[in-house]
Scaffold this motif. Sequence first.
Motif, mmCIF file in Angstrom:
data_model
loop_
_atom_site.group_PDB
_atom_site.id
_atom_site.type_symbol
_atom_site.label_atom_id
_atom_site.label_comp_id
_atom_site.label_asym_id
_atom_site.label_seq_id
_atom_site.Cartn_x
_atom_site.Cartn_y
_atom_site.Cartn_z
ATOM 1 N N VAL A 133 0.744 -1.289 0.154
ATOM 2 C CA VAL A 133 -0.038 -0.135 -0.020
ATOM 3 C C VAL A 133 0.852 1.238 0.063
ATOM 4 N N GLU A 134 0.468 2.235 -0.673
ATOM 5 C CA GLU A 134 0.979 3.540 -0.621
ATOM 6 C C GLU A 134 0.095 4.479 -0.388
ATOM 7 N N ILE A 135 0.236 5.332 0.825
ATOM 8 C CA ILE A 135 -0.623 6.554 1.087
ATOM 9 C C ILE A 135 -0.120 7.745 0.544
ATOM 10 N N VAL A 136 -0.903 8.624 -0.501
ATOM 11 C CA VAL A 136 -0.752 9.888 -1.055
ATOM 12 C C VAL A 136 -1.616 10.736 -0.343
ATOM 13 N N SER A 137 -0.937 11.833 0.227
ATOM 14 C CA SER A 137 -1.528 12.837 0.949
ATOM 15 C C SER A 137 -1.466 14.107 -0.001
ATOM 16 N N THR A 138 -2.444 14.588 -0.170
ATOM 17 C CA THR A 138 -2.752 15.899 -1.115
ATOM 18 C C THR A 138 -3.086 17.180 -0.412
ATOM 19 N N GLY A 139 -2.651 18.213 -0.891
ATOM 20 C CA GLY A 139 -2.975 19.520 -0.272
ATOM 21 C C GLY A 139 -1.509 20.450 -0.170
ATOM 22 N N THR A 140 -1.334 21.311 -0.753
ATOM 23 C CA THR A 140 -0.457 22.462 -0.725
ATOM 24 C C THR A 140 -0.259 22.719 0.809
ATOM 25 N N GLU A 141 -1.339 22.880 1.515
ATOM 26 C CA GLU A 141 -1.233 23.178 2.758
ATOM 27 C C GLU A 141 -0.193 22.396 3.681
ATOM 28 N N LEU A 142 -0.169 21.037 3.205
ATOM 29 C CA LEU A 142 0.597 20.012 3.879
ATOM 30 C C LEU A 142 2.171 20.501 3.713
ATOM 31 N N LEU A 143 2.585 20.873 2.480
ATOM 32 C CA LEU A 143 3.685 21.169 2.113
ATOM 33 C C LEU A 143 4.216 22.480 2.494
ATOM 34 N N LEU A 144 3.375 23.419 2.708
ATOM 35 C CA LEU A 144 3.688 24.764 3.452
ATOM 36 C C LEU A 144 3.651 24.330 4.946
ATOM 37 N N GLY A 145 3.320 23.470 5.771
ATOM 38 C CA GLY A 145 3.369 23.271 7.121
ATOM 39 C C GLY A 145 2.279 24.062 7.730
ATOM 40 N N GLN A 146 1.344 24.515 7.073
ATOM 41 C CA GLN A 146 0.222 25.076 7.842
ATOM 42 C C GLN A 146 -0.581 24.173 8.519
ATOM 43 N N ILE A 147 -0.736 22.989 8.414
ATOM 44 C CA ILE A 147 -1.514 21.707 9.196
ATOM 45 C C ILE A 147 -0.398 20.584 9.154
ATOM 46 N N VAL A 148 -0.598 20.004 10.527
ATOM 47 C CA VAL A 148 0.009 18.582 10.685
ATOM 48 C C VAL A 148 -0.947 17.643 9.862
ATOM 49 N N TYR A 167 -2.689 7.670 10.889
ATOM 50 C CA TYR A 167 -3.858 6.843 11.125
ATOM 51 C C TYR A 167 -3.978 5.819 10.168
ATOM 52 N N LEU A 168 -3.675 6.034 9.052
ATOM 53 C CA LEU A 168 -4.134 4.968 7.945
ATOM 54 C C LEU A 168 -3.010 4.113 7.931
ATOM 55 N N ALA A 169 -1.880 4.338 8.121
ATOM 56 C CA ALA A 169 -0.662 3.384 8.449
ATOM 57 C C ALA A 169 -1.020 2.407 9.497
ATOM 58 N N ARG A 170 -1.487 2.868 10.514
ATOM 59 C CA ARG A 170 -1.600 2.161 11.726
ATOM 60 C C ARG A 170 -2.923 0.973 11.458
ATOM 61 N N ARG A 171 -3.889 1.649 10.960
ATOM 62 C CA ARG A 171 -5.067 0.798 10.752
ATOM 63 C C ARG A 171 -4.695 -0.255 9.506
ATOM 64 N N ALA A 204 3.105 5.555 -7.841
ATOM 65 C CA ALA A 204 2.488 4.800 -6.824
ATOM 66 C C ALA A 204 1.906 3.662 -7.372
ATOM 67 N N LEU A 205 1.038 3.818 -8.311
ATOM 68 C CA LEU A 205 0.570 2.481 -8.975
ATOM 69 C C LEU A 205 1.492 1.659 -9.524
ATOM 70 N N GLU A 206 2.608 2.019 -10.068
ATOM 71 C CA GLU A 206 3.756 1.218 -10.583
ATOM 72 C C GLU A 206 4.265 0.528 -9.477
ATOM 73 N N ARG A 207 4.590 0.905 -8.323
ATOM 74 C CA ARG A 207 5.075 0.038 -7.043
ATOM 75 C C ARG A 207 4.416 -0.603 -6.148
ATOM 76 N N SER A 208 3.151 -0.042 -6.073
ATOM 77 C CA SER A 208 2.109 -0.596 -4.944
ATOM 78 C C SER A 208 0.845 -1.098 -5.722
ATOM 79 N N ASP A 209 0.259 -2.004 -4.644
ATOM 80 C CA ASP A 209 -1.129 -2.609 -5.281
ATOM 81 C C ASP A 209 -2.272 -1.718 -4.950
ATOM 82 N N ILE A 210 -2.053 -1.132 -3.866
ATOM 83 C CA ILE A 210 -3.240 -0.231 -3.258
ATOM 84 C C ILE A 210 -2.651 1.152 -3.037
ATOM 85 N N VAL A 211 -3.417 2.104 -3.725
ATOM 86 C CA VAL A 211 -3.060 3.631 -3.440
ATOM 87 C C VAL A 211 -4.298 4.346 -2.737
ATOM 88 N N ILE A 212 -3.918 4.843 -1.607
ATOM 89 C CA ILE A 212 -4.848 5.454 -0.714
ATOM 90 C C ILE A 212 -4.689 6.945 -0.806
#
Length: 418
Positions: free
Chosen positions: A3-18, A24-28, A56-64
């Motif tokens: 599985v690969e987790i892809v988090s989207t959102g420019t606000e994540l890259l700017l450090g505006q939100i954690v 959570y997804l990795a643990r579950r 992500a699709l090239e190297r993983s079976d599931i992309v979330i």
Amino acid sequence: MIVEIVSTGTELLLGQIVNTSAPYLARRLNELGFSVLFQSTVGDNRERMSQVIAHALERSDIVITSGGLGPTLGDITKEVAATLLNRTMYLDKHSEDRIRQMFAARHICMTDNNLRQAMIPEGGIVLDNQCGTAPGVVLETEDGKIIIHLPGPPFELEAMFEDAVEPYLRQRYGLQGVIVSRVLRTFGLGESLLEERIHDHLLQQGNPTIALLARSGEIHVRITAQGKDAAAANRLIATKEAQLRERLDEYIFSTDDESLETLVGRLLQEKKLTLALAESCTGGLVTSRVTDVSGSSAYLMGAVVCYDNRIKADVVGVNPRTLETEGAVSEPVACQMAEGIRSRLKTQMGIGITGIAGPDGGSPEKPVGLVFIAVAGPAGVQCHRHYFSGGRDSIKKRTAQTALHHLRRYLLALPAGE
């Protein structure tokens, strides 16, 4: 399944939100037996997002994916995936009806752009959103890969995973094994010394695996096992834990997520002892952590933040002559702070902390990072000298953590009901 987790959102890259959703997804997913081997974060840019999902699709079976399902022009995650898979977008009537009903129930006028949320890639499986307006989507590719789109807000994402994604994964892949971890939290050994003690176990890894993680003055030993079910994995962990405890037991203070302040509070209650604190360089941080535990009023009587020497003398009871001859940052002052606050607030235990958190105030004799921590109680006064590195915030946090550890060790040495 990878599985690969892809988090989207420019606000994540700017450090505006954690980003709390990826952990959570990795643990579950690990609990369900899936191997999360990759995590990516990408901003709201069509070209870059397309590249990330394609890779992500090239190297993983599931992309979330998480995020980018909302009503604005920046919410492009579904559209990017649809283009990548050569799928057209259509207005899903079921999703449209749910969105309209939610706005009507809240007595809010719905703007037309909200219907962007009901646009679904052809062939997608719609996942209803019980906590918001944006539905999730599952896309199954011709070569057996899967993309799962989840909303960005954590409470929406977590509810959708529990209600829809987990049942889908269980049905799609049948019974999976599970991956279980246990963390042994240690204090008193540096990472290199600890590694040396268990070097043979680290070299002979299989199932379970062992990893060392440094955390604010502590070293965490994480044991991870894979089994057909939780019971099988836990049996493997128990065997390895017993072997590690033979080497590290005196340094292990708790397991998993039990906080140090919770452990100290339990010891105080078991031994029927009360506590008072006099804090200087930590500014009340130790007291704050102690009071984070529900029911701490049963053993914490009070505390004083005594930055100024006048407060150390007049309120806490430090001898003014000691302050003059030894200086505020000294072992005698820390000891008198611990004894003084214990006497003034009539408690069995007292802690005194004084130090130089920086960045100013240091000298060759007393550099920034020098801290004295004294613990006073029925067994007398114990004072510990430490030299912490890092910035002001780091020194304060490490001092607070270490003070709680010294209190714990003092309490463990006392007989029950002292």
